[in-house]
Design a protein around this motif. Structure first.
Motif, PDB file in Angstrom:
ATOM      1  N   ASN A  12      46.454  16.945  13.042  1.00  0.00           N
ATOM      2  CA  ASN A  12      45.152  17.588  13.210  1.00  0.00           C
ATOM      3  C   ASN A  12      45.443  19.018  13.656  1.00  0.00           C
ATOM      4  OD1 ASN A  12      43.575  15.244  12.675  1.00  0.00           O
ATOM      5  ND2 ASN A  12      44.089  14.511  14.733  1.00  0.00           N
ATOM      6  N   VAL A  13      44.677  19.957  13.115  1.00  0.00           N
ATOM      7  CA  VAL A  13      44.981  21.365  13.357  1.00  0.00           C
ATOM      8  C   VAL A  13      43.737  22.087  13.863  1.00  0.00           C
ATOM      9  CG1 VAL A  13      45.956  23.465  12.367  1.00  0.00           C
ATOM     10  CG2 VAL A  13      46.578  21.231  11.401  1.00  0.00           C
ATOM     11  N   ALA A  14      43.866  22.733  15.015  1.00  0.00           N
ATOM     12  CA  ALA A  14      42.810  23.597  15.543  1.00  0.00           C
ATOM     13  C   ALA A  14      43.193  25.032  15.172  1.00  0.00           C
ATOM     14  CB  ALA A  14      42.692  23.439  17.050  1.00  0.00           C
ATOM     15  N   ASN A  15      42.392  25.658  14.320  1.00  0.00           N
ATOM     16  CA  ASN A  15      42.658  27.012  13.835  1.00  0.00           C
ATOM     17  C   ASN A  15      41.816  28.030  14.578  1.00  0.00           C
ATOM     18  OD1 ASN A  15      44.230  26.858  11.057  1.00  0.00           O
ATOM     19  ND2 ASN A  15      42.830  25.124  11.139  1.00  0.00           N
ATOM     20  N   ARG A  16      42.406  29.170  14.858  1.00  0.00           N
ATOM     21  CA  ARG A  16      41.694  30.356  15.343  1.00  0.00           C
ATOM     22  C   ARG A  16      42.184  31.520  14.496  1.00  0.00           C
ATOM     23  NH1 ARG A  16      43.661  31.497  20.547  1.00  0.00           N
ATOM     24  NH2 ARG A  16      42.535  33.422  20.284  1.00  0.00           N
ATOM     25  N   ARG A  17      41.262  32.124  13.743  1.00  0.00           N
ATOM     26  CA  ARG A  17      41.645  33.220  12.847  1.00  0.00           C
ATOM     27  C   ARG A  17      40.780  34.437  13.144  1.00  0.00           C
ATOM     28  NH1 ARG A  17      42.480  33.065   6.308  1.00  0.00           N
ATOM     29  NH2 ARG A  17      43.629  35.016   6.251  1.00  0.00           N
ATOM     30  N   LEU A  18      41.413  35.583  13.282  1.00  0.00           N
ATOM     31  CA  LEU A  18      40.715  36.826  13.577  1.00  0.00           C
ATOM     32  C   LEU A  18      40.090  37.372  12.291  1.00  0.00           C
ATOM     33  CD1 LEU A  18      40.207  38.732  15.967  1.00  0.00           C
ATOM     34  CD2 LEU A  18      42.279  39.971  15.307  1.00  0.00           C
ATOM     35  N   VAL A  19      38.751  37.473  12.286  1.00  0.00           N
ATOM     36  CA  VAL A  19      38.020  37.960  11.129  1.00  0.00           C
ATOM     37  C   VAL A  19      37.054  39.043  11.610  1.00  0.00           C
ATOM     38  CG1 VAL A  19      36.464  37.352   9.229  1.00  0.00           C
ATOM     39  CG2 VAL A  19      38.176  35.701  10.004  1.00  0.00           C
ATOM     40  N   ASP A  20      37.243  40.257  11.119  1.00  0.00           N
ATOM     41  CA  ASP A  20      36.379  41.380  11.492  1.00  0.00           C
ATOM     42  C   ASP A  20      36.252  41.530  13.008  1.00  0.00           C
ATOM     43  OD1 ASP A  20      35.895  42.037   8.800  1.00  0.00           O
ATOM     44  OD2 ASP A  20      34.269  40.557   8.695  1.00  0.00           O
ATOM     45  N   GLY A  21      37.374  41.383  13.706  1.00  0.00           N
ATOM     46  CA  GLY A  21      37.402  41.603  15.146  1.00  0.00           C
ATOM     47  C   GLY A  21      36.931  40.445  16.002  1.00  0.00           C
ATOM     48  N   ALA A  22      36.527  39.329  15.395  1.00  0.00           N
ATOM     49  CA  ALA A  22      36.070  38.158  16.158  1.00  0.00           C
ATOM     50  C   ALA A  22      36.869  36.926  15.733  1.00  0.00           C
ATOM     51  CB  ALA A  22      34.576  37.917  15.923  1.00  0.00           C
ATOM     52  N   TRP A  23      37.077  36.014  16.664  1.00  0.00           N
ATOM     53  CA  TRP A  23      37.830  34.793  16.379  1.00  0.00           C
ATOM     54  C   TRP A  23      36.930  33.749  15.743  1.00  0.00           C
ATOM     55  CZ3 TRP A  23      42.906  34.628  16.311  1.00  0.00           C
ATOM     56  CH2 TRP A  23      43.621  35.559  17.047  1.00  0.00           C
ATOM     57  N   THR A 113      56.499  27.259  17.333  1.00  0.00           N
ATOM     58  CA  THR A 113      56.949  26.742  18.616  1.00  0.00           C
ATOM     59  C   THR A 113      56.774  25.227  18.609  1.00  0.00           C
ATOM     60  OG1 THR A 113      56.182  28.769  19.693  1.00  0.00           O
ATOM     61  CG2 THR A 113      56.696  26.896  21.122  1.00  0.00           C
ATOM     62  N   VAL A 114      57.872  24.519  18.801  1.00  0.00           N
ATOM     63  CA  VAL A 114      57.829  23.063  18.910  1.00  0.00           C
ATOM     64  C   VAL A 114      57.655  22.759  20.390  1.00  0.00           C
ATOM     65  CG1 VAL A 114      59.025  20.890  18.463  1.00  0.00           C
ATOM     66  CG2 VAL A 114      59.379  22.852  16.936  1.00  0.00           C
ATOM     67  N   ILE A 115      56.486  22.276  20.758  1.00  0.00           N
ATOM     68  CA  ILE A 115      56.182  22.031  22.164  1.00  0.00           C
ATOM     69  C   ILE A 115      56.737  20.683  22.597  1.00  0.00           C
ATOM     70  CG2 ILE A 115      54.300  21.755  23.840  1.00  0.00           C
ATOM     71  CD1 ILE A 115      52.771  23.799  21.930  1.00  0.00           C
ATOM     72  N   ASP A 116      56.463  19.662  21.822  1.00  0.00           N
ATOM     73  CA  ASP A 116      57.054  18.337  22.029  1.00  0.00           C
ATOM     74  C   ASP A 116      56.937  17.569  20.719  1.00  0.00           C
ATOM     75  OD1 ASP A 116      54.449  17.105  21.957  1.00  0.00           O
ATOM     76  OD2 ASP A 116      54.236  17.392  24.114  1.00  0.00           O
ATOM     77  N   ARG A 117      57.255  16.298  20.733  1.00  0.00           N
ATOM     78  CA  ARG A 117      57.279  15.492  19.511  1.00  0.00           C
ATOM     79  C   ARG A 117      55.930  15.484  18.784  1.00  0.00           C
ATOM     80  NH1 ARG A 117      55.887  10.763  17.754  1.00  0.00           N
ATOM     81  NH2 ARG A 117      57.211   9.381  16.566  1.00  0.00           N
ATOM     82  N   ASP A 118      54.834  15.623  19.532  1.00  0.00           N
ATOM     83  CA  ASP A 118      53.504  15.483  18.954  1.00  0.00           C
ATOM     84  C   ASP A 118      52.649  16.750  19.015  1.00  0.00           C
ATOM     85  OD1 ASP A 118      53.938  12.754  18.367  1.00  0.00           O
ATOM     86  OD2 ASP A 118      53.455  12.202  20.431  1.00  0.00           O
ATOM     87  N   THR A 119      53.262  17.870  19.380  1.00  0.00           N
ATOM     88  CA  THR A 119      52.509  19.108  19.534  1.00  0.00           C
ATOM     89  C   THR A 119      53.351  20.299  19.073  1.00  0.00           C
ATOM     90  OG1 THR A 119      51.644  18.112  21.576  1.00  0.00           O
ATOM     91  CG2 THR A 119      51.052  20.393  21.162  1.00  0.00           C
ATOM     92  N   ALA A 120      52.735  21.164  18.278  1.00  0.00           N
ATOM     93  CA  ALA A 120      53.422  22.372  17.810  1.00  0.00           C
ATOM     94  C   ALA A 120      52.396  23.497  17.666  1.00  0.00           C
ATOM     95  CB  ALA A 120      54.126  22.123  16.478  1.00  0.00           C
ATOM     96  N   ARG A 121      52.893  24.711  17.571  1.00  0.00           N
ATOM     97  CA  ARG A 121      52.027  25.886  17.452  1.00  0.00           C
ATOM     98  C   ARG A 121      52.624  26.836  16.417  1.00  0.00           C
ATOM     99  NH1 ARG A 121      48.596  28.881  21.306  1.00  0.00           N
ATOM    100  NH2 ARG A 121      48.753  31.106  20.858  1.00  0.00           N
ATOM    101  N   ASN A 137      46.762  37.349  14.460  1.00  0.00           N
ATOM    102  CA  ASN A 137      45.490  37.212  13.748  1.00  0.00           C
ATOM    103  C   ASN A 137      45.196  35.782  13.304  1.00  0.00           C
ATOM    104  OD1 ASN A 137      46.913  36.856  11.242  1.00  0.00           O
ATOM    105  ND2 ASN A 137      47.214  39.069  11.222  1.00  0.00           N
ATOM    106  N   TRP A 138      46.118  34.861  13.535  1.00  0.00           N
ATOM    107  CA  TRP A 138      45.857  33.465  13.195  1.00  0.00           C
ATOM    108  C   TRP A 138      46.751  32.595  14.059  1.00  0.00           C
ATOM    109  CZ3 TRP A 138      45.468  31.732   7.374  1.00  0.00           C
ATOM    110  CH2 TRP A 138      44.893  30.444   7.285  1.00  0.00           C
ATOM    111  N   VAL A 139      46.146  31.586  14.678  1.00  0.00           N
ATOM    112  CA  VAL A 139      46.893  30.626  15.495  1.00  0.00           C
ATOM    113  C   VAL A 139      46.474  29.227  15.050  1.00  0.00           C
ATOM    114  CG1 VAL A 139      47.301  29.747  17.826  1.00  0.00           C
ATOM    115  CG2 VAL A 139      46.954  32.208  17.461  1.00  0.00           C
ATOM    116  N   MET A 140      47.469  28.358  14.863  1.00  0.00           N
ATOM    117  CA  MET A 140      47.221  26.955  14.553  1.00  0.00           C
ATOM    118  C   MET A 140      47.877  26.119  15.634  1.00  0.00           C
ATOM    119  SD  MET A 140      47.977  26.515  10.513  1.00  0.00           S
ATOM    120  CE  MET A 140      47.108  27.422   9.254  1.00  0.00           C
ATOM    121  N   GLU A 141      47.071  25.255  16.250  1.00  0.00           N
ATOM    122  CA  GLU A 141      47.577  24.305  17.249  1.00  0.00           C
ATOM    123  C   GLU A 141      47.621  22.937  16.570  1.00  0.00           C
ATOM    124  OE1 GLU A 141      48.541  25.192  20.252  1.00  0.00           O
ATOM    125  OE2 GLU A 141      47.572  27.150  20.519  1.00  0.00           O
TER     126      GLU A 141
END
Length: 145
Positions: A12-23, A113-121, A137-141
Protein backbone atom coordinates in the motif's frame (compact mmCIF):
# COMPACT_ATOMS: atom_id res chain seq x y z
CA UNK A 1 22.96 -7.12 -6.27
CA UNK A 2 19.83 -8.12 -4.30
CA UNK A 3 19.33 -4.55 -3.05
CA UNK A 4 15.70 -4.53 -4.18
CA UNK A 5 14.84 -7.99 -2.80
CA UNK A 6 13.10 -6.27 0.12
CA UNK A 7 10.58 -4.82 -2.35
CA UNK A 8 9.15 -8.11 -3.66
CA UNK A 9 5.49 -8.40 -2.70
CA UNK A 10 2.34 -6.30 -2.38
CA UNK A 11 2.40 -2.75 -0.99
CA UNK A 12 0.00 0.00 0.00
CA UNK A 13 1.43 3.37 -0.96
CA UNK A 14 0.72 6.80 0.52
CA UNK A 15 1.75 9.38 -2.12
CA UNK A 16 2.49 13.06 -1.64
CA UNK A 17 3.26 14.92 -4.86
CA UNK A 18 4.02 18.62 -5.20
CA UNK A 19 1.71 20.15 -7.82
CA UNK A 20 1.70 23.91 -8.44
CA UNK A 21 3.25 24.59 -5.03
CA UNK A 22 0.78 22.46 -3.03
CA UNK A 23 1.00 18.85 -1.87
CA UNK A 24 -1.49 16.46 -3.49
CA UNK A 25 -2.00 13.29 -1.43
CA UNK A 26 -3.38 10.11 -2.98
CA UNK A 27 -3.25 6.33 -2.51
CA UNK A 28 -1.47 3.72 -4.55
CA UNK A 29 -1.07 -0.04 -4.70
CA UNK A 30 2.12 -1.71 -5.88
CA UNK A 31 3.14 -5.27 -6.75
CA UNK A 32 6.87 -5.91 -7.09
CA UNK A 33 8.72 -8.99 -8.32
CA UNK A 34 12.33 -10.16 -8.21
CA UNK A 35 14.17 -11.46 -11.30
CA UNK A 36 17.65 -12.63 -12.44
CA UNK A 37 18.40 -14.02 -8.94
CA UNK A 38 18.05 -10.51 -7.49
CA UNK A 39 19.81 -8.59 -10.26
CA UNK A 40 16.51 -7.22 -11.61
CA UNK A 41 13.31 -5.92 -10.10
CA UNK A 42 9.96 -5.03 -11.65
CA UNK A 43 6.94 -3.35 -10.14
CA UNK A 44 3.59 -2.04 -11.27
CA UNK A 45 1.89 0.68 -9.28
CA UNK A 46 -1.71 1.79 -9.67
CA UNK A 47 -3.08 5.16 -8.62
CA UNK A 48 -6.83 4.41 -8.36
CA UNK A 49 -7.95 7.99 -7.69
CA UNK A 50 -5.83 9.28 -10.58
CA UNK A 51 -6.93 6.67 -13.13
CA UNK A 52 -3.36 5.85 -14.08
CA UNK A 53 -0.63 3.29 -13.50
CA UNK A 54 3.12 3.10 -13.80
CA UNK A 55 5.79 0.47 -13.97
CA UNK A 56 9.43 0.40 -13.04
CA UNK A 57 12.19 -1.87 -14.34
CA UNK A 58 15.45 -1.99 -12.36
CA UNK A 59 18.54 -3.80 -13.63
CA UNK A 60 21.82 -4.31 -11.76
CA UNK A 61 25.17 -4.03 -13.55
CA UNK A 62 27.72 -6.22 -11.69
CA UNK A 63 30.62 -4.49 -13.48
CA UNK A 64 29.77 -1.03 -12.16
CA UNK A 65 27.86 -2.28 -9.07
CA UNK A 66 25.08 0.14 -9.96
CA UNK A 67 21.40 -0.05 -10.73
CA UNK A 68 19.68 1.49 -13.74
CA UNK A 69 16.03 2.37 -13.12
CA UNK A 70 13.51 2.90 -15.96
CA UNK A 71 9.92 4.23 -15.65
CA UNK A 72 6.82 4.00 -17.82
CA UNK A 73 3.45 5.61 -17.20
CA UNK A 74 0.05 4.74 -18.60
CA UNK A 75 -0.63 8.49 -18.75
CA UNK A 76 1.91 9.01 -21.56
CA UNK A 77 2.27 5.46 -22.91
CA UNK A 78 6.06 5.52 -23.27
CA UNK A 79 9.07 3.98 -21.54
CA UNK A 80 11.55 6.63 -20.40
CA UNK A 81 14.86 5.25 -21.65
CA UNK A 82 16.92 7.76 -19.65
CA UNK A 83 17.81 5.69 -16.57
CA UNK A 84 18.26 6.82 -13.03
CA UNK A 85 21.62 5.31 -12.05
CA UNK A 86 23.02 4.68 -8.60
CA UNK A 87 23.59 2.27 -5.75
CA UNK A 88 22.70 1.36 -2.21
CA UNK A 89 24.91 1.92 0.78
CA UNK A 90 23.35 0.00 3.62
CA UNK A 91 19.60 0.63 3.71
CA UNK A 92 19.76 3.82 1.62
CA UNK A 93 20.03 4.06 -2.15
CA UNK A 94 20.72 7.20 -4.21
CA UNK A 95 20.05 7.35 -7.94
CA UNK A 96 20.62 10.25 -10.35
CA UNK A 97 19.54 11.14 -13.86
CA UNK A 98 17.70 13.67 -15.96
CA UNK A 99 14.01 14.45 -16.19
CA UNK A 100 11.96 16.81 -18.35
CA UNK A 101 9.98 19.26 -16.23
CA UNK A 102 7.81 22.00 -17.76
CA UNK A 103 9.63 21.56 -21.08
CA UNK A 104 13.18 21.83 -19.73
CA UNK A 105 15.79 19.32 -18.60
CA UNK A 106 16.50 19.12 -14.88
CA UNK A 107 18.65 16.87 -12.73
CA UNK A 108 16.67 14.28 -10.83
CA UNK A 109 17.46 12.30 -7.69
CA UNK A 110 15.72 9.28 -6.20
CA UNK A 111 16.34 8.23 -2.61
CA UNK A 112 15.19 4.78 -1.51
CA UNK A 113 15.18 4.10 2.23
CA UNK A 114 14.49 0.62 3.57
CA UNK A 115 13.06 1.28 7.02
CA UNK A 116 12.30 -2.32 7.96
CA UNK A 117 10.95 -5.52 6.38
CA UNK A 118 7.48 -4.01 5.93
CA UNK A 119 8.17 -0.30 5.44
CA UNK A 120 10.08 1.67 2.82
CA UNK A 121 10.23 5.22 1.47
CA UNK A 122 10.96 6.64 -1.98
CA UNK A 123 11.62 10.31 -2.67
CA UNK A 124 12.09 12.21 -5.91
CA UNK A 125 13.76 15.63 -6.07
CA UNK A 126 14.70 18.00 -8.90
CA UNK A 127 17.60 20.41 -9.14
CA UNK A 128 18.19 23.16 -11.65
CA UNK A 129 21.33 24.39 -9.94
CA UNK A 130 23.86 21.63 -10.48
CA UNK A 131 22.76 19.36 -7.62
CA UNK A 132 23.36 22.02 -4.99
CA UNK A 133 19.71 22.74 -4.23
CA UNK A 134 17.32 19.80 -4.38
CA UNK A 135 13.55 20.27 -4.14
CA UNK A 136 11.64 17.16 -3.13
CA UNK A 137 8.50 16.90 -5.25
CA UNK A 138 7.20 13.37 -4.69
CA UNK A 139 7.29 11.06 -1.68
CA UNK A 140 5.93 7.51 -1.51
CA UNK A 141 5.55 5.76 1.84
CA UNK A 142 5.31 1.98 1.29
CA UNK A 143 3.66 -0.36 3.79
CA UNK A 144 3.55 -4.06 3.06
CA UNK A 145 -0.03 -5.18 2.31
Amino acid sequence: MNDFDFFAGHWNVANRRLVDGAWDEFPGHSVATRHFDGAASFDEISFPTKGSSGLTVRVYNPGTRQWSIYWASSACGTLDTRPMVGAFEGNRGEFFGEETYEGRRVRCRFIWTVIDRDTARWEQAFSEEGEEAWETNWVMEFTRA
